[in-house]
Design an enzyme around this catalytic site. Structure first.
Site, PDB file in Angstrom:
ATOM      1  N   LYS A 159       0.552  -1.275  -0.295  1.00 13.31           N
ATOM      2  CA  LYS A 159       0.230  -0.312   0.028  1.00 13.31           C
ATOM      3  C   LYS A 159       0.725   0.813   0.212  1.00 13.31           C
ATOM      4  O   LYS A 159       0.337   2.119   0.016  1.00 13.31           O
ATOM      5  CB  LYS A 159      -0.964   0.392   0.851  1.00 13.31           C
ATOM      6  CG  LYS A 159      -2.037  -1.152   1.047  1.00 13.31           C
ATOM      7  CD  LYS A 159      -2.893  -1.052  -0.686  1.00 13.31           C
ATOM      8  CE  LYS A 159      -4.284  -1.526   0.444  1.00 13.31           C
ATOM      9  NZ  LYS A 159      -5.072  -1.202  -1.041  1.00 13.31           N
TER      10      LYS A 159
HETATM   11  N1  PMP Z   1      -3.501  -7.139   1.500  1.00 12.33           N
HETATM   12  C1  PMP Z   1      -2.982  -6.579   2.330  1.00 12.33           C
HETATM   13  C2  PMP Z   1      -2.517  -7.097   3.789  1.00 12.33           C
HETATM   14  C3  PMP Z   1      -4.102  -5.573   1.954  1.00 12.33           C
HETATM   15  O1  PMP Z   1      -3.755  -4.687   3.423  1.00 12.33           O
HETATM   16  C4  PMP Z   1      -4.609  -4.985   0.767  1.00 12.33           C
HETATM   17  C5  PMP Z   1      -5.486  -3.927   1.376  1.00 12.33           C
HETATM   18  N2  PMP Z   1      -6.429  -3.991   1.596  1.00 12.33           N
HETATM   19  C6  PMP Z   1      -4.619  -5.944  -0.451  1.00 12.33           C
HETATM   20  C7  PMP Z   1      -3.868  -7.304   0.050  1.00 12.33           C
HETATM   21  C8  PMP Z   1      -5.681  -5.361  -1.076  1.00 12.33           C
HETATM   22  O2  PMP Z   1      -4.900  -4.672  -2.205  1.00 12.33           O
HETATM   23  P1  PMP Z   1      -5.533  -4.364  -3.229  1.00 12.33           P
HETATM   24  O3  PMP Z   1      -6.875  -2.904  -2.440  1.00 12.33           O
HETATM   25  O4  PMP Z   1      -5.558  -3.386  -4.126  1.00 12.33           O
HETATM   26  O5  PMP Z   1      -7.171  -4.497  -3.814  1.00 12.33           O
END
Ligand code: PMP
Length: 321
Positions: free
Chosen positions: A43
């Protein structure tokens, strides 16, 4: 001098690790180690991009307060950016998320507002509705990763091209989860443009509405699951869910135990969502009849989950061992 000029320049260009001890059937499985970002998760990439875009568009000016709804990692990425650029930051987070994330956010100077995990979109205490309302009432800048095009662009411009280059343009499948859908949409679009045949595989926690939608075009009511950051009760605006041509529903037991197994067998301490991604990737690999090259993500560091995923007592209390 071979040095970085500031911490934000260290975001991205993460290593790719081949899984060498776990059973991958006839396939090769690679993990892109997003836990190597300075904020400890994938992120960081979107935090840098979303804030830069808001500044460029004049939506965010010096002195403004930033607010975001997050499972924690987007908050930690934003905390990195906000502290280096001098913006106050407020984070709205559902209460199922690990205490480590809350402590980490507070240590970085963010104000954390906890809200309920057991309500869905449209409820005033749902974390996204609450962040939107606080922004409206107080004139904060609401980042809103779920509707922010810069989230997708971050992955289209950096994560996707890095994967393609690290794999020397030889890749058969990419496995990911969906929280906001930024990774699936940004990386998925980029990879399909390079190779229209690439399989885009969704790893979804059992109880989320996404896997039934992809595999059976079925709309179901959301249940609950323990993974932090993946699984949804709605399809986020920026998420092009139909990019995924295959999906696996992974239950909490399989997801959490796979994360623990990755630490034992491969020596990398990943977080809970990565356990579900790697479990789905291993299932995909073992189902193949020919050798394929498969990439998935280690989304965040397991250090963030020492009180849960890597705590036998907690695991037992949740009936996961
Ligand atoms: N894994 C973790 C630990 C996350 O914090 C997130 C985002 N909330 C994701 C996967 C998913 O990614 P995305 O928001 O790009 O779908």
């Amino acid at each position: 001098m071979n040095v970085y000029q500031n911490v934000l320049a260290m975001v991205g260009n993460t290593p790719m690790l081949k899984v060498s001890n776990m059973d991958t059937g006839p396939c090769e499985l690679y993990l892109k180690l997003e836990l190597a970002n300075p904020g400890g998760s994938i992120k960081d990439r979107i935090a840098v991009e979303m804030i830069a875009a808001a500044e460029a568009e004049g939506k965010l000016k010096p002195g403004d307060t930033i607010i975001e709804a997050t499972a924690g990692n987007t908050g930690l990425g934003l905390a990195l950016v906000a502290s280096s650029k001098g913006y106050p930051l407020k984070i709205v987070m559902p209460d199922k998320m690990s205490q480590e994330k809350v402590n980490n956010l507070r240590a970085m100077g963010a104000e954390v507002v906890m809200t309920r995990s057991d309500v869905q979109k449209g409820h005033p205490e749902y974390y996204q509705d609450m962040a939107a309302r606080l922004a409206e009432e107080n004139g904060y800048f609401y980042v809103n990763q779920f509707e922010n095009a810069a989230n997708v662009e971050a992955h289209y411009n950096s994560t996707g091209p890095e994967i393609w280059q690290q794999m020397d343009g030889n890749l058969d499948a990419f496995v990911c989860g969906v929280g906001s859908g930024g990774t699936l949409t940004g990386i998925g679009r980029y990879l399909r443009e390079q190779n229209s045949e690439v399989d885009l595989v969704l790893a979804d926690p059992a109880g989320s509405i996404l896997e039934p939608l992809i595999n059976r075009n079925e709309e179901v009511e959301a249940g609950s699951w323990l993974a932090e950051g993946i699984g949804e009760d709605f399809v986020p605006k920026i998420c092009e869910i139909k990019l995924a041509n295959k999906a696996y529903a992974i239950d909490d037991k399989e997801g959490f135990n796979t994360a623990r197994e990755v630490l034992k067998q491969e020596g990398i301490m990943v977080g809970s969502s990565s356990g579900y991604l790697i479990a789905a990737a291993l299932r995909y690999c073992r189902e193949q009849t020919e050798a394929k090259r498969v990439v998935t993500l280690a989304c965040d560091t397991g250090n963030r989950y020492l009180s849960k995923l890597f705590n036998d007592e907690w695991m037992r209390s949740q009936d996961l061992l």
